[in-house]
Design an enzyme around this catalytic site. Structure first.
Site, PDB file in Angstrom:
ATOM      1  CG  HIS A  36      -7.673  -1.389   7.917  1.00  0.00           C
ATOM      2  ND1 HIS A  36      -8.395  -0.429   7.251  1.00  0.00           N
ATOM      3  CD2 HIS A  36      -6.612  -0.740   8.467  1.00  0.00           C
ATOM      4  CE1 HIS A  36      -7.787   0.744   7.410  1.00  0.00           C
ATOM      5  NE2 HIS A  36      -6.713   0.584   8.146  1.00  0.00           N
ATOM      6  N   GLY A  81       3.300   2.074  10.639  1.00  0.00           N
ATOM      7  CA  GLY A  81       3.156   1.427  11.946  1.00  0.00           C
ATOM      8  C   GLY A  81       2.801  -0.038  11.757  1.00  0.00           C
ATOM      9  CD  GLU A  93      -3.000   1.182   2.228  1.00  0.00           C
ATOM     10  OE1 GLU A  93      -2.658   0.726   3.335  1.00  0.00           O
ATOM     11  OE2 GLU A  93      -4.097   1.687   2.004  1.00  0.00           O
ATOM     12  CG  MET A 150       0.094  -3.243   4.992  1.00  0.00           C
ATOM     13  SD  MET A 150      -0.873  -1.791   4.434  1.00  0.00           S
ATOM     14  CE  MET A 150      -2.047  -2.608   3.353  1.00  0.00           C
ATOM     15  CD  GLU A 151      -4.846  -1.726   5.808  1.00  0.00           C
ATOM     16  OE1 GLU A 151      -3.874  -1.372   6.500  1.00  0.00           O
ATOM     17  OE2 GLU A 151      -5.414  -0.967   5.013  1.00  0.00           O
ATOM     18  CG  HIS A 204      -6.114   1.159  12.691  1.00  0.00           C
ATOM     19  ND1 HIS A 204      -6.594   2.447  12.618  1.00  0.00           N
ATOM     20  CD2 HIS A 204      -5.593   0.897  11.471  1.00  0.00           C
ATOM     21  CE1 HIS A 204      -6.368   2.931  11.406  1.00  0.00           C
ATOM     22  NE2 HIS A 204      -5.756   2.010  10.687  1.00  0.00           N
ATOM     23  CD  GLU A 205      -3.059  -1.879  10.842  1.00  0.00           C
ATOM     24  OE1 GLU A 205      -3.416  -2.153   9.683  1.00  0.00           O
ATOM     25  OE2 GLU A 205      -2.682  -0.736  11.184  1.00  0.00           O
TER      26      GLU A 205
HETATM   27 ZN   LIG Z   1      -5.186   1.865   8.721  1.00  0.00          ZN
END
Ligand SMILES: [Zn+2]
Length: 864
Positions: free
Chosen positions: A316, A276, A142, A278-279, A312-313
């Site tokens: 996603h 930080g 990404e 990545m999903e 958070h990840e």
């Molecule tokens: Zn994110």
């Protein structure tokens, strides 16, 4: 109109090699077979690829994305009818064009590619990562870097399935999106080959590969196997993450109507990682410090960080991976959602962590950036990879989340959940736009979400709601007026929002909510006539509020008792913003802030300290500064006496966090010599093998010690950073090097930035510590300018450029501003072009504020 900004943007644009890299369309992928042979020794790979595509109309050429790919052979077509293609690469457009002699018929066909590539050291694409003992190969795609690992239709709307095969060294493992379906020795005696199950339909930026001697902790939740993987020496530091991942999966499976759809979940800590985390679908990759910590000693904020980033990840996996934005202009649908969602499982697991205060602080980050003239709308046109990269900012994340919270609060949490699930059901395994989202929400709620959201998503800036009161018929008549708020008083562009405003009056159990959709609006709250109201109940609204001095005076005695923590936070920050904008005087702010001395919620007190630090650093000097320090002591002394310097055994998490804030305030703002001496003594003891620092205050204590520290302390910090296996501890020591006031030690600290000892992933954050230190700021700027050839490749990793450029916003003088401006004109960072405008604007704001308010502050302090 600001000519300077426009001229500068044009310059950057000309020097950027790539303008529009969108594919022409007409050909779409259905499935990729990807086989990689990974050669860690020579830092390269070979690739064999078959893409099954659908062609819309007969053509002799297919254009797809490819960058730094060494093509060996390309054929188009199946079996005997396949024809060889010639390849034309366009490095600027990051594309390759495959041309064949006979037209390819409309319908299904195949593209076969054999190629090679380098495992680069830029932390993007397929790259090499190193520890002291060995190498790893890892991907980060990404936003637009899958094209560096395999030729592909590298836009989020081209969803396809991916089947990967990896040939790697014996003794290593590979982790990818799918489950392992086979693992066999060969083809060479030193190799083995792992085959992964095909993925569901997904975007190319979510493909992931990690190769090396990773070792994993195994767990499971809701029948989904979960692994936390790291380099072998760090495996056991994954326990907090494993427990967190299990808790989060359970929470999301109950929130979403679609259960976790990807079969397994691997989470991998990588030694070098620019972002930080990545999903990647079912294979989340991380920088070590955000995932790993010692479960025996980690303080609450580290546990919270691990839980929140993982939440958070994992959010996603639904928002981003299952349903993906149509194009990068709607990246907030990924990031705003994941930011908003992540707080829910954290709060559900830890009611005592004041997650609502964190949310209010997130709002403040967005409001601060969004009050600049150089802000942008959430939905923004982006074309080039640099523009796409720069869209990952506080507007996308924090403003996106803030706007969602406001609407959630307006329609009700359960209704909002229904709308979210309807949206996910409709677009699963596909793509969606902002319009799709607000249509789903309007349908679910029957409320005018379709009118509210576009005014916050498609329009830049922050609404300012001014409040006035009158008594009417026994009740309170509240008049609200809206306008666009700018920090720079020179701007007055109009703005009109459709927003829910919730007003809280003393003695009322429920706030009165109304829609503010005109320039002004008057409504009456029931009950007796109130001397004051608070016009952002729960601090859920994305706007600033302005009260008259009279209203503020009426409210002030009730702030501690009648306002919630988030309301106290938004009140003090709104007042500070109004001072910054020249609308209110610094004296009023200082009077209000003085009342916050006994604040017990650390997140709220942090905001007070932030505002007062600015006054200390920029609006006082000489005798006034001594007076300010005496004032700061009166504000914080009682709190300090209460919590003390040293942690007690039965301290709760918030008391520990509060201590860190108060100790920092006493040391930095009150210049308390005793606190600084105690910090130095505690640091010396810990660094020489004595009792460890309390982890909650360790960062503050080390920086305070360093702020008056000597070479002995500097050397001890370097040695301890090198020795620390716990990432938290390592960075605490490393980043304290930016806090010294001794010029020789500042110079030594800066020198470290160019050495291989400092990883590229950390370079910009490390330098930012020096820019945050008033004693080191100017030296740091000269250092960056003088060492740019060595620093540039380290800073130009994802997020590094914007981190460095925003850290320079701490200057407050015309000479530094001009220096920064001319330096980046000569050495452009295309992915930080808007960030540079914001930094220059911040410096200008500070210069103006200093001219306007320094005398006022001096008078207030003298007359106090
Ligand atoms: Zn994110």
């Amino acid at each position: 109109m600001r000519l300077r900004a426009l001229t500068f943007l044009a310059l950057v644009f000309l020097s950027s090699p790539a303008s529009a890299q969108r594919l022409p369309g007409g050909v779409a992928p259905d499935h990729y077979d990807l086989a990689f042979v990974v050669d860690l020794v020579h830092e390269r790979f070979d690739g064999t690829e078959t893409i099954r595509v659908t062609v819309a109309a007969p053509t002799t050429r297919i254009v797809l994305h490819a960058l730094d790919i060494d093509f060996r052979e390309v054929k188009i077509g199946a079996g005997a009818t396949a024809q060889k293609a010639t390849v034309t690469s366009d490095a600027a457009a990051q594309t390759a064009t495959f041309t064949v002699a006979r037209p390819i018929a409309a319908g299904k066909t195949e593209i076969h590619v054999r190629y090679g590539g380098t495992l680069n050291s830029q932390l993007r694409g397929f790259y090499i990562s190193k520890t002291k003992v060995r190498k790893y190969a890892v991907t980060q795609f990404e936003s637009t870097d899958a094209r560096r690992a395999f030729p592909c239709f590298d836009e989020p709307a081209y969803k396809a399935t991916f089947a990967l095969t990896l040939t790697i060294d014996r003794g290593d493992i590979a982790i990818s999106n799918g489950k392992v379906v086979s693992d066999a020795p060969g083809p060479a005696p030193t190799q083995h080959t792992m085959v992964f199950a095909p993925t569901p339909k997904m975007s190319s930026y979510l493909v992931a590969i990690a190769v090396g001697d990773f070792t994993c902790l195994d767990g499971a939740a809701e029948a989904v196997p979960i692994r936390i993987c790291a380099t072998p020496d760090k495996r056991d530091l994954g326990r907090i993450a494993l427990e967190s991942a299990q808790q989060i999966l359970k929470f999301y499976n109950s929130y979403y109507s679609i259960k976790y759809p990807f079969g397994k979940l691997d989470v991998v800590a990588v030694p070098d990682f620019a972002a930080g985390a990545m999903e990647n679908t079912a294979a989340i990759f991380y920088r070590e410090t955000d995932l790993l910590a010692d479960s025996k000693s980690a303080p609450a904020d580290t546990r919270k960080k691990i839980l929140a980033i993982l939440a958070h990840e994992m959010a996603h996996q639904w928002f981003g991976d299952l349903v993906t934005m149509q194009w990068w202009d709607d990246i907030w649908l990924n990031e705003g959602f994941a930011t908003w969602m992540a707080n829910k499982p954290v709060d559900a697991g830890h009611r005592d962590w004041n997650v609502d205060v964190d949310e209010a602080e997130e709002n403040q980050q967005a409001l601060a950036l969004d009050s600049l003239n150089a802000t942008r709308p959430i939905h923004v046109d982006v074309e080039t990879p640099a523009q796409i990269d720069e869209a990952f900012d506080a507007i996308t994340y924090q403003k996106g989340a803030a706007v969602l919270r406001m609407v959630e609060s307006f329609v009700g949490a359960e209704t909002f959940r229904k709308g979210v699930n309807a949206y996910l059901q409709t677009h699963a395994y596909g793509n969606a736009t902002s319009e799709d989202f607000w249509k789903a929400l309007s349908a679910a709620s029957g409320k005018p979400v379709e009118r509210i959201l576009p005014t916050f998503v498609n329009q830049p800036g922050v609404p300012l709601v001014s409040v006035s009161l009158a008594c009417a018929g026994g009740g309170t008549s509240v008049t609200l007026r809206q306008e666009r708020f700018f920090v720079d008083a020179g701007h007055n562009e109009a703005g009109r929002w459709q927003m829910p405003v919730c007003v809280k009056a003393p003695g009322q159990s429920q706030p009165a909510c109304d829609m503010l959709d005109d320039a002004s609006h008057t409504f009456t709250t029931p009950g007796t006539c109130s001397p004051w109201v608070f016009a952002n109940a729960g601090a859920r609204g994305y706007y600033r509020t302005a009260y008259s001095s009279e209203l503020l005076r009426a409210m002030a005695p009730h702030v501690g008792t009648d306002l919630t923590a988030t309301e106290r936070l938004s009140l003090i920050d709104d007042e500070w913003a109004l001072v910054r904008a020249g609308r209110h005087g610094a004296a009023d702010y200082l009077t209000l802030a003085a009342g916050y001395g006994r604040e017990h919620v650390s997140g709220v007190l942090d905001e007070v300290v932030r505002g007062l630090s600015f006054v200390h650093d920029y609006l006082t000097s000489g005798e006034t500064r001594s007076r300010f320090e005496a004032f700061a002591r009166t504000v914080f002394q009682a709190g300090y006496d209460e919590v003390g310097f040293t942690a007690a055994r039965d301290d709760g998490d918030d008391r520990k966090a509060l201590r860190a804030t108060v100790v920092g305030a006493m040391g930095n703002l009150a210049h308390d010599a005793d606190v600084t001496a105690r910090a130095r003594a505690a640091a010396d003891r810990a660094l020489s093998g004595g009792p460890a620092l309390d982890s909650a205050t360790a960062g503050v204590v080390l920086r305070l010690a360093a702020s008056h520290g000597d070479a002995r302390l500097f050397d001890a910090l370097v040695a301890s950073a090198d020795r620390a296996s716990d990432p938290d501890e390592h960075y605490r020591y490393l980043y304290a090097l930016g806090a010294f006031d001794d010029p020789a030690l500042i110079a030594r600290g800066l020198e470290l930035a160019t050495t291989p000892q400092l990883r590229s992933q950390d370079a910009a954050i490390y330098l930012a510590q020096f820019f945050a230190n008033p004693d080191a700021r100017s030296t740091a700027l000269s250092f960056v300018a003088d060492h740019w050839p060595a620093l540039e490749p380290k800073v130009k990793v994802f997020g590094g450029d914007t981190t460095l450029v925003s850290a320079m916003g701490g200057f407050c003088d015309p000479a530094s501003r001009d220096r920064i401006k001319s330096f980046f004109a000569a050495h452009p960072l295309p992915a930080a072009a808007r960030t540079l405008d914001q930094t220059l604007e911040r410096i200008d704001n500070c210069i103006a504020l200093r001219e306007k308010q320094t005398a006022t502050v001096g008078t207030w302090l003298a007359n106090r």
